[in-house]
Design a protein around this motif. Structure first.
Motif, PDB file in Angstrom:
ATOM      1  N   ARG A   4     -51.778 -47.115  -3.974  1.00 47.62           N
ATOM      2  CA  ARG A   4     -52.037 -45.563  -4.551  1.00 47.62           C
ATOM      3  C   ARG A   4     -51.451 -44.581  -4.198  1.00 47.62           C
ATOM      4  O   ARG A   4     -52.305 -44.059  -3.088  1.00 47.62           O
ATOM      5  N   ARG A   5     -50.075 -44.538  -3.147  1.00 50.40           N
ATOM      6  CA  ARG A   5     -49.892 -43.630  -2.399  1.00 50.40           C
ATOM      7  C   ARG A   5     -49.890 -42.321  -2.522  1.00 50.40           C
ATOM      8  O   ARG A   5     -49.898 -41.722  -1.248  1.00 50.40           O
ATOM      9  N   TYR A   6     -50.055 -41.699  -3.475  1.00 49.97           N
ATOM     10  CA  TYR A   6     -49.593 -40.606  -3.814  1.00 49.97           C
ATOM     11  C   TYR A   6     -50.141 -39.872  -5.829  1.00 49.97           C
ATOM     12  O   TYR A   6     -49.336 -40.524  -6.084  1.00 49.97           O
ATOM     13  N   THR A  30     -54.598 -33.067  -4.721  1.00 48.93           N
ATOM     14  CA  THR A  30     -53.999 -33.937  -4.536  1.00 48.93           C
ATOM     15  C   THR A  30     -53.810 -35.076  -3.319  1.00 48.93           C
ATOM     16  O   THR A  30     -54.599 -34.844  -2.298  1.00 48.93           O
ATOM     17  N   VAL A  31     -53.919 -36.416  -3.526  1.00 55.17           N
ATOM     18  CA  VAL A  31     -54.252 -37.417  -2.722  1.00 55.17           C
ATOM     19  C   VAL A  31     -53.420 -37.874  -1.913  1.00 55.17           C
ATOM     20  O   VAL A  31     -52.571 -38.423  -2.832  1.00 55.17           O
ATOM     21  N   ARG A  71     -54.927 -37.704   3.091  1.00 52.87           N
ATOM     22  CA  ARG A  71     -54.981 -36.625   3.364  1.00 52.87           C
ATOM     23  C   ARG A  71     -55.567 -36.136   2.015  1.00 52.87           C
ATOM     24  O   ARG A  71     -54.620 -36.649   0.992  1.00 52.87           O
ATOM     25  N   ARG A  72     -56.315 -35.630   1.593  1.00 47.98           N
ATOM     26  CA  ARG A  72     -56.984 -34.897   0.550  1.00 47.98           C
ATOM     27  C   ARG A  72     -57.259 -33.536   0.112  1.00 47.98           C
ATOM     28  O   ARG A  72     -57.711 -33.151   1.006  1.00 47.98           O
ATOM     29  N   SER A  99     -60.258 -35.785   4.935  1.00 50.26           N
ATOM     30  CA  SER A  99     -59.822 -37.322   4.615  1.00 50.26           C
ATOM     31  C   SER A  99     -60.454 -37.932   3.216  1.00 50.26           C
ATOM     32  O   SER A  99     -61.780 -37.538   2.861  1.00 50.26           O
ATOM     33  N   PRO A 100     -59.998 -38.670   3.131  1.00 54.92           N
ATOM     34  CA  PRO A 100     -60.332 -39.377   2.083  1.00 54.92           C
ATOM     35  C   PRO A 100     -61.208 -39.807   1.510  1.00 54.92           C
ATOM     36  O   PRO A 100     -62.026 -40.063   0.574  1.00 54.92           O
ATOM     37  N   GLY A 101     -61.622 -40.848   2.568  1.00 57.83           N
ATOM     38  CA  GLY A 101     -62.943 -41.809   2.652  1.00 57.83           C
ATOM     39  C   GLY A 101     -62.414 -43.073   1.961  1.00 57.83           C
ATOM     40  O   GLY A 101     -63.640 -42.546   0.922  1.00 57.83           O
ATOM     41  N   LEU A 102     -61.608 -43.445   1.147  1.00 60.58           N
ATOM     42  CA  LEU A 102     -62.064 -44.321  -0.119  1.00 60.58           C
ATOM     43  C   LEU A 102     -61.435 -45.919   0.690  1.00 60.58           C
ATOM     44  O   LEU A 102     -61.028 -46.274   1.350  1.00 60.58           O
TER      45      LEU A 102
END
Length: 342
Positions: free
Chosen positions: A90-92, A114-115, A124-125, A140-143
């Protein structure tokens, strides 16, 4: 709930409609050949689609666009097929959160998130807010790993990825739209208004910037004329490896990010210049000036026939989103040419 699935050669952005519908069998053939096509998911009685899936395996790309009942795009997901053929990165993604039915699609004041994700776990989120305070925040998305990657379904087995967005608690029943068979147009006949896979930034008029008399524009000054380039120095490249980098940036191994092989030797540096006039508010008068626009290291007198982007060792074109560029880090908005061996 019944969801109709239709296939087409492309998606017309202006009409918000499929261009050149094709049968599921023809779409399967294009899928196997890596050619672009789209899948459109509709709910009977609803004018706008639920979602549109855009596929082009030759570009390592699958896109997902989700629409609300008013026909506004609310979510845009860019997925990439990389080295593992069983899953997609899930690039962008961009999510738009319209504040009311009167807000236009992609309104500049619309809150959005935007992620930006990479296969190494970095990302980056960015949350852009509206209203008092406004502004944006970057975190940071932290996914989890399963939130970054998606298992790749086989053709015809894709779920409705936006089901939760549309409030569906049960998996829908899919029906394939019927299409009258017709001869397809050529691959180059797709209208300019149709979607195409994301492309990195393309080179501008690089050669023209060094040709006296050529008219160019920087977007602010509509009438600029290229004048004779100015020779500003020479550069020795005894190692045969040219470095392009920020002058104060060093990577962990001490090497520059971008290198280009050239014949060992000494090369001249030219500065491109343009002359233009503009109204100077401080003088309240029309002023003519000459400014530099580019610098080149001339490695051959024959003009380049085509240009391609120089890449660093970690740059993967399969990950580039629309208009993305490769480049080098810089702390002072400066760049340089140098001999990599130095």
């Amino acid at each position: 709930m019944v969801v109709e699935v239709g296939y087409a050669r492309a998606w017309d952005l202006e009409a918000c409609a499929p261009w050149w519908p094709i049968s599921a069998a023809r779409a399967r053939e294009r899928d196997a050949a890596g050619l672009p096509y789209v899948a459109v998911y509709r709910e009977p009685g609803r004018e706008a689609p639920l979602e549109v899936r855009l596929v082009s395996w030759r570009d390592h790309y699958v896109g997902l666009w989700v629409y609300d009942a008013l026909g506004r795009r609310t979510y845009d997901l860019d997925m990439r097929l990389l080295d593992d053929p069983s899953r997609l990165l899930r690039r962008y993604s961009v999510g738009w959160y319209y504040t009311g039915p009167g807000m236009a699609e992609f309104d500049k004041t619309c809150p959005r998130i935007t992620v930006d994700l990479y296969p190494d776990g970095k990302g980056r989120r960015t949350e852009e807010r509206q209203g008092q305070g406004g502004g944006s925040s970057i975190t940071s998305p932290g996914l989890r790993d399963d939130e970054r990657w998606m298992d790749l379904p086989a053709f015809g087995e894709w779920p409705l990825l936006s089901a939760q967005v549309h409030g569906l608690s049960e998996p829908p029943a899919f029906e394939t739209a019927e299409v009258a068979e017709a001869a397809e147009p050529g691959e180059g006949d797709t209208p300019a208004t149709c979607w195409r896979p994301p492309r990195p930034a393309q080179p501008g008029p690089i050669n023209e910037l060094f040709r006296p008399g050529v008219r160019v524009t920087d977007g602010y000054h509509p009438e600029m004329t290229v004048v004779e380039p100015r020779r500003v120095g020479t550069l020795r490249v005894p190692s045969g490896l040219l470095a392009v980098s920020g002058p104060d940036i060093r990577h962990g191994d001490g090497l520059p990010c971008i290198t280009v092989p050239v014949r060992p030797g000494e090369y001249v540096l030219d500065e491109a210049r343009t002359r233009f006039s503009y109204h100077c508010e401080w003088r309240d008068a029309e002023v003519t000036t000459t400014e530099a626009t580019a610098v080149r290291l001339l490695v051959h007198e024959t003009p380049a026939a085509t240009w391609e982007m120089a890449l660093g060792p970690d740059d993967d074109p399969r990950l580039f989103i629309e208009q993305q560029i490769a480049g080098f880090d810089t702390d002072g908005a400066t760049g340089c040419f140098a001999d990599a061996g130095a």
